[in-house]
Scaffold this active site. Structure first.
Site, mmCIF file in Angstrom:
data_model
loop_
_atom_site.group_PDB
_atom_site.id
_atom_site.type_symbol
_atom_site.label_atom_id
_atom_site.label_comp_id
_atom_site.label_asym_id
_atom_site.label_seq_id
_atom_site.Cartn_x
_atom_site.Cartn_y
_atom_site.Cartn_z
ATOM 1 N N ARG A 102 144.020 44.680 69.665
ATOM 2 C CA ARG A 102 143.606 43.766 68.589
ATOM 3 C C ARG A 102 144.276 42.433 68.886
ATOM 4 N NH1 ARG A 102 143.484 44.660 62.110
ATOM 5 N NH2 ARG A 102 141.558 45.641 62.794
ATOM 6 N N HIS A 129 134.223 42.592 65.717
ATOM 7 C CA HIS A 129 134.964 43.791 65.333
ATOM 8 C C HIS A 129 134.042 45.000 65.536
ATOM 9 C CE1 HIS A 129 137.919 46.241 63.578
ATOM 10 N NE2 HIS A 129 137.871 45.866 62.315
ATOM 11 N N GLN A 132 134.487 48.623 63.961
ATOM 12 C CA GLN A 132 134.180 48.673 62.531
ATOM 13 C C GLN A 132 132.687 48.940 62.329
ATOM 14 O OE1 GLN A 132 136.340 48.171 59.653
ATOM 15 N NE2 GLN A 132 134.504 49.063 58.723
ATOM 16 N N ASP A 228 132.972 40.249 53.476
ATOM 17 C CA ASP A 228 134.293 40.366 54.106
ATOM 18 C C ASP A 228 135.157 39.262 53.502
ATOM 19 O OD1 ASP A 228 136.385 41.041 55.853
ATOM 20 O OD2 ASP A 228 135.580 39.846 57.502
ATOM 21 N N CYS A 268 134.556 46.174 54.919
ATOM 22 C CA CYS A 268 135.408 46.765 55.976
ATOM 23 C C CYS A 268 136.849 46.937 55.522
ATOM 24 C CB CYS A 268 135.339 45.905 57.226
ATOM 25 S SG CYS A 268 136.079 44.270 57.040
ATOM 26 N N ARG A 296 135.980 55.239 60.133
ATOM 27 C CA ARG A 296 136.645 54.616 61.288
ATOM 28 C C ARG A 296 137.201 55.710 62.192
ATOM 29 N NH1 ARG A 296 138.551 49.439 61.048
ATOM 30 N NH2 ARG A 296 139.073 49.903 63.211
HETATM 31 N N1 NVA Z 1 137.550 39.136 59.058
HETATM 32 C C1 NVA Z 1 138.750 39.908 58.847
HETATM 33 C C2 NVA Z 1 138.507 41.353 59.108
HETATM 34 C C3 NVA Z 1 139.669 42.261 58.825
HETATM 35 C C4 NVA Z 1 139.417 43.682 59.179
HETATM 36 C C5 NVA Z 1 139.865 39.369 59.732
HETATM 37 O O1 NVA Z 1 139.611 39.071 60.899
HETATM 38 O O2 NVA Z 1 140.976 39.228 59.235
HETATM 39 N N1 CP Z 2 138.880 47.051 58.602
HETATM 40 C C1 CP Z 2 139.971 46.978 59.390
HETATM 41 O O1 CP Z 2 139.899 46.776 60.607
HETATM 42 O O2 CP Z 2 141.145 47.161 58.733
HETATM 43 P P1 CP Z 2 142.613 46.928 59.303
HETATM 44 O O3 CP Z 2 142.794 45.457 59.500
HETATM 45 O O4 CP Z 2 143.518 47.482 58.260
HETATM 46 O O5 CP Z 2 142.741 47.655 60.614
#
Ligand code: NVA
Ligand code: CP
Length: 309
Positions: A102, A129, A132, A228, A268, A296
């Site tokens: 990540r 992502h 997801q 989101d 998500c 997930r």
């Molecule tokens: N758009 C959000 C998704 C979190 C799972 C982020 O990137 O923080």
């Molecule tokens: N939806 C998701 O990826 O959650 P986290 O940021 O908690 O991993």
């Protein structure tokens, strides 16, 4: 060897294979059957951003498959002190069988994958992502909102920031052939490159794609409503401006009433009530949302088995 960097690299057939594996393994898991599909496999999980779901689902997933997960926060490994990404990739990939990362820019993920000897999985970047979306697809199927044989029967609406989740939904729809309406405020539209890729894919799949700045137009008569956070990880400094710019984008009962009567709402997570979603809409669909979160685990088990087969 295949990496899982974004859905653009995958065909509809391949996505279907991954989901079929996920469905099969979920069924086995629910029956208490834990087959060691990835016995002795080591999964390294590198996090340059926070996570709850991704961390827990990958770690539990690899354990249930007979392997082992290593949680590596960039705060603790030398990567966070400036060791080059390409060296980190070359070291770790000589010792493990799979790597999930990540990170921020998609180019960091791509560079990591270039130097890795083992499959690399995108656990979220600023651009997309995709893991997801595997869970989201599984959830749509389970709630009778998607059928691989009849994709055009589904219309989804993504309402909110033109971010990694918006990009991922758009790519998935355009690949599989379901329709999607995307509503973003002015100035928060989706990436032009993603738009171009999706419009091209849609020529083959038949997906109908609409872009608008009006949430009411986007949500009208859809089967699936998605949003989101308005402030993604790394955008904390823009919070104040964003909260102003996203006024009118909250998914509340009034907006939801314009979707089909049996529409589902997906998120998500993490969700920020009073911003992108109201408390009552969130709680009304909590079964969908937390099934989505649980999926997930199952979707990623399918993915890991698929990548190593
Ligand atoms: N758009 C959000 C998704 C979190 C799972 C982020 O990137 O923080
Ligand atoms: N939806 C998701 O990826 O959650 P986290 O940021 O908690 O991993």
């Amino acid at each position: 060897m295949r990496h899982f960097l974004w859905l653009v690299d995958f065909t509809k057939e391949e996505i279907k294979e991954i989901i079929s594996l996920a469905i099969q393994i979920k069924k086995e898991t629910k029956a208490g059957i834990f087959k060691p599909y990835l016995k002795h496999n080591q999964l390294a999980m590198i996090f340059e951003k926070s996570s709850t779901r991704t961390r827990v689902s990958f770690e539990v997933g690899i354990n249930q498959l007979g392997g082992n997960g290593l949680f590596l926060s960039s705060r603790d490994i030398q990567l966070g002190r400036g060791e080059p990404l390409k060296d980190t990739a070359r070291v770790i990939s000589r010792m493990v069988d799979l790597i999930m990362i990540r990170t921020f820019g998609q180019e960091r993920l791509e560079e990591f994958a270039k130097y890795s000897k083992v499959p690399v999985i995108n656990g979220l970047t600023d651009l997309c992502h995709p893991v997801q979306l595997l869970a989201d697809l599984l959830t749509m199927i389970e709630f009778d909102k998607f059928d691989f044989e009849n994709p055009s029967k589904t219309t989804a609406a993504y309402i909110g920031d033109g971010n990694n989740m918006a990009h991922s939904w758009l790519i998935l729809a355009s690949k599989l052939g379901f329709n999607i309406n995307i509503a973003t405020p002015k100035g928060y539209e989706i990436d032009e490159k993603i738009k171009e890729i999706a419009l091209n894919e849609a020529k083959n799949s038949g997906a109908i794609i609409e872009f608008t700045n009006d949430p009411k137009t986007a949500i009208k008569d859809v089967d699936v409503v998605v949003t989101d956070t308005w402030v993604s990880m790394g955008q904390e400094d823009e919070k104040e401006k964003r909260l102003k710019d996203f006024q009118g984008y909250e998914i509340n009962n009034e907006l939801m009433s314009l979707a089909k009567k049996d529409a589902i709402f997906m998120h998500c997570l993490p969700a920020y009530r009073g911003y992108e979603v109201s408390e009552d809409v969130f709680e009304k669909y909590e079964n969908v949302i937390f099934t989505e979160a649980e999926n997930r685990l199952h979707a990623q088990k399918g993915l890991m088995v698929w990548l190593k087969k």
